[in-house]
Motif scaffolding. Structure first.
Motif, PDB file in Angstrom:
ATOM      1  N   VAL A 208       0.836  -1.198   0.000  1.00  0.00           N
ATOM      2  CA  VAL A 208       0.000   0.000   0.000  1.00  0.00           C
ATOM      3  C   VAL A 208       0.870   1.246   0.000  1.00  0.00           C
ATOM      4  O   VAL A 208       0.642   2.188  -0.773  1.00  0.00           O
ATOM      5  N   TYR A 209       1.871   1.249   0.846  1.00  0.00           N
ATOM      6  CA  TYR A 209       2.749   2.415   0.928  1.00  0.00           C
ATOM      7  C   TYR A 209       3.464   2.656  -0.398  1.00  0.00           C
ATOM      8  O   TYR A 209       3.594   3.800  -0.849  1.00  0.00           O
ATOM      9  N   GLU A 210       3.929   1.583  -1.021  1.00  0.00           N
ATOM     10  CA  GLU A 210       4.598   1.732  -2.310  1.00  0.00           C
ATOM     11  C   GLU A 210       3.627   2.255  -3.369  1.00  0.00           C
ATOM     12  O   GLU A 210       4.006   3.029  -4.249  1.00  0.00           O
ATOM     13  N   ALA A 211       2.372   1.845  -3.276  1.00  0.00           N
ATOM     14  CA  ALA A 211       1.368   2.346  -4.221  1.00  0.00           C
ATOM     15  C   ALA A 211       1.134   3.842  -4.019  1.00  0.00           C
ATOM     16  O   ALA A 211       0.977   4.596  -4.984  1.00  0.00           O
ATOM     17  N   LEU A 212       1.119   4.298  -2.772  1.00  0.00           N
ATOM     18  CA  LEU A 212       0.969   5.718  -2.494  1.00  0.00           C
ATOM     19  C   LEU A 212       2.166   6.491  -3.028  1.00  0.00           C
ATOM     20  O   LEU A 212       2.033   7.577  -3.586  1.00  0.00           O
ATOM     21  N   ARG A 213       3.345   5.922  -2.875  1.00  0.00           N
ATOM     22  CA  ARG A 213       4.549   6.566  -3.405  1.00  0.00           C
ATOM     23  C   ARG A 213       4.512   6.606  -4.930  1.00  0.00           C
ATOM     24  O   ARG A 213       5.079   7.506  -5.550  1.00  0.00           O
ATOM     25  N   ALA A 214       3.848   5.632  -5.527  1.00  0.00           N
ATOM     26  CA  ALA A 214       3.763   5.577  -6.993  1.00  0.00           C
ATOM     27  C   ALA A 214       2.733   6.554  -7.541  1.00  0.00           C
ATOM     28  O   ALA A 214       2.675   6.772  -8.757  1.00  0.00           O
ATOM     29  N   GLY A 215       1.909   7.113  -6.663  1.00  0.00           N
ATOM     30  CA  GLY A 215       0.942   8.111  -7.126  1.00  0.00           C
ATOM     31  C   GLY A 215      -0.512   7.775  -6.894  1.00  0.00           C
ATOM     32  O   GLY A 215      -1.393   8.509  -7.346  1.00  0.00           O
ATOM     33  N   ALA A 216      -0.810   6.676  -6.191  1.00  0.00           N
ATOM     34  CA  ALA A 216      -2.204   6.379  -5.867  1.00  0.00           C
ATOM     35  C   ALA A 216      -2.757   7.474  -4.968  1.00  0.00           C
ATOM     36  O   ALA A 216      -2.046   8.019  -4.114  1.00  0.00           O
ATOM     37  N   ALA A 217      -4.035   7.804  -5.159  1.00  0.00           N
ATOM     38  CA  ALA A 217      -4.645   8.898  -4.406  1.00  0.00           C
ATOM     39  C   ALA A 217      -5.053   8.492  -3.002  1.00  0.00           C
ATOM     40  O   ALA A 217      -5.381   9.340  -2.170  1.00  0.00           O
ATOM     41  N   GLY A 218      -5.059   7.197  -2.710  1.00  0.00           N
ATOM     42  CA  GLY A 218      -5.440   6.743  -1.388  1.00  0.00           C
ATOM     43  C   GLY A 218      -5.673   5.253  -1.393  1.00  0.00           C
ATOM     44  O   GLY A 218      -5.409   4.568  -2.383  1.00  0.00           O
ATOM     45  N   PHE A 219      -6.146   4.743  -0.273  1.00  0.00           N
ATOM     46  CA  PHE A 219      -6.405   3.304  -0.200  1.00  0.00           C
ATOM     47  C   PHE A 219      -7.630   3.009   0.641  1.00  0.00           C
ATOM     48  O   PHE A 219      -8.051   3.820   1.467  1.00  0.00           O
ATOM     49  N   LEU A 220      -8.191   1.847   0.387  1.00  0.00           N
ATOM     50  CA  LEU A 220      -9.359   1.364   1.114  1.00  0.00           C
ATOM     51  C   LEU A 220      -9.110  -0.071   1.540  1.00  0.00           C
ATOM     52  O   LEU A 220      -8.353  -0.806   0.888  1.00  0.00           O
ATOM     53  N   LEU A 221      -9.767  -0.476   2.594  1.00  0.00           N
ATOM     54  CA  LEU A 221      -9.715  -1.869   3.022  1.00  0.00           C
ATOM     55  C   LEU A 221     -10.834  -2.644   2.344  1.00  0.00           C
ATOM     56  O   LEU A 221     -11.929  -2.114   2.137  1.00  0.00           O
ATOM     57  N   LYS A 222     -10.567  -3.890   2.012  1.00  0.00           N
ATOM     58  CA  LYS A 222     -11.573  -4.706   1.329  1.00  0.00           C
ATOM     59  C   LYS A 222     -12.795  -4.959   2.194  1.00  0.00           C
ATOM     60  O   LYS A 222     -13.866  -5.277   1.677  1.00  0.00           O
ATOM     61  N   ARG A 223     -12.642  -4.795   3.475  1.00  0.00           N
ATOM     62  CA  ARG A 223     -13.795  -4.995   4.366  1.00  0.00           C
ATOM     63  C   ARG A 223     -14.629  -3.726   4.522  1.00  0.00           C
ATOM     64  O   ARG A 223     -15.598  -3.701   5.281  1.00  0.00           O
ATOM     65  N   SER A 224     -14.264  -2.644   3.818  1.00  0.00           N
ATOM     66  CA  SER A 224     -15.008  -1.393   3.913  1.00  0.00           C
ATOM     67  C   SER A 224     -16.456  -1.587   3.459  1.00  0.00           C
ATOM     68  O   SER A 224     -16.736  -2.394   2.572  1.00  0.00           O
ATOM     69  N   LYS A 225     -17.347  -0.840   4.034  1.00  0.00           N
ATOM     70  CA  LYS A 225     -18.752  -0.903   3.662  1.00  0.00           C
ATOM     71  C   LYS A 225     -18.970  -0.196   2.327  1.00  0.00           C
ATOM     72  O   LYS A 225     -18.183   0.651   1.914  1.00  0.00           O
ATOM     73  N   ALA A 226     -20.073  -0.541   1.677  1.00  0.00           N
ATOM     74  CA  ALA A 226     -20.376   0.025   0.360  1.00  0.00           C
ATOM     75  C   ALA A 226     -20.400   1.547   0.400  1.00  0.00           C
ATOM     76  O   ALA A 226     -19.864   2.219  -0.491  1.00  0.00           O
ATOM     77  N   ALA A 227     -21.012   2.109   1.433  1.00  0.00           N
ATOM     78  CA  ALA A 227     -21.113   3.565   1.540  1.00  0.00           C
ATOM     79  C   ALA A 227     -19.733   4.202   1.667  1.00  0.00           C
ATOM     80  O   ALA A 227     -19.478   5.281   1.125  1.00  0.00           O
ATOM     81  N   GLN A 228     -18.819   3.540   2.385  1.00  0.00           N
ATOM     82  CA  GLN A 228     -17.463   4.068   2.549  1.00  0.00           C
ATOM     83  C   GLN A 228     -16.705   4.044   1.228  1.00  0.00           C
ATOM     84  O   GLN A 228     -16.003   5.001   0.887  1.00  0.00           O
ATOM     85  N   ILE A 229     -16.853   2.956   0.479  1.00  0.00           N
ATOM     86  CA  ILE A 229     -16.172   2.845  -0.808  1.00  0.00           C
ATOM     87  C   ILE A 229     -16.710   3.889  -1.775  1.00  0.00           C
ATOM     88  O   ILE A 229     -15.948   4.588  -2.454  1.00  0.00           O
TER      89      ILE A 229
END
Length: 218
Positions: A94-115
């Motif tokens: 995840v951290y490497e993805a943020l360094r690569a330019g991803a705008a953020g991250f979510l957990l797969k267990r997040s609720k639909a409204a959160q996603i």
């Protein structure tokens, strides 16, 4: 940008993609325009479908989400926003993805409204940031980079960057600094340009890794 948000799903697990599509289909303003079974398929589908956001798994067998994010940024003049989705919030990937330019991250267990809320935020140019998680990941990666100390930020720009690192939105920064949202957007744009950051999250990562913001703060 229209009021609707178009999304490309990228995950090697078909069941996960099916579940995400089902969750997002119920949102009136979100359109799932395509699916990629691996990061290697993302660039071609983005060129064809032009999604606003790619919801990207970080671990895929042929081309992972980190490399796919880098590829989008290097090959496209106006790449879509990338939100990585993962099982573990403190994952090194995840951290490497943020360094690569991803705008953020979510957990797969997040609720639909959160996603859905996160996709709307990112499509609008905001960020999906968990300050505590980024601090912990940055603390494990004390890698000095060219950052705020190597460029000339104005005092206001420096303040805005610190507030971004604390996870505040543009509206919250405007309220804290007693300025308009338009002024905040101008400062944020200047910070990104001076740091060479892809987005707000990338700027925060640079701020931590350069030592401008301490991972121990907060």
């Amino acid at each position: 940008m229209s009021d609707r948000v178009s999304v490309l799903l990228a995950d090697d697990d078909e069941l996960t993609r099916t579940g995400l599509r089902a969750l997002l289909t119920g949102e009136p303003d979100i359109d799932v325009v395509g699916e990629a079974a691996d990061g290697a398929e993302v660039l071609g589908l983005v060129k064809e479908l032009r999604p606003d956001v790619v919801l990207m798994d970080v671990r895929m067998p042929l081309l992972d989400g980190i490399a796919a994010t880098r590829l989008l940024r290097s090959e496209l003049a106006d790449p879509p926003k990338v939100v990585v989705i993962t099982t573990f919030g403190h994952d090194e990937y995840v951290y490497e993805a943020l360094r690569a330019g991803a705008a953020g991250f979510l957990l797969k267990r997040s609720k639909a409204a959160q996603i859905a809320h996160a996709l709307r935020l990112v499509a609008a140019g905001d960020t999906v940031l968990f300050p505590a998680a980024v601090r912990q990941m940055a603390a494990r990666r004390p890698m000095p980079l060219a950052g705020p100390g190597a460029v000339e930020l104005t005092e206001r720009e420096a303040d805005v960057l610190r507030l971004m690192a604390a996870g505040l939105s543009n509206a919250e920064i405007a309220e804290r600094a007693y300025v308009t949202i338009e002024t905040v957007k101008t400062h944020v744009g200047n910070v990104l340009a001076k740091l060479g950051a892809a987005n707000r999250t990338h700027a925060v990562v640079i701020a931590y890794e350069s030592g401008f913001v301490s991972p121990g703060e907060g």
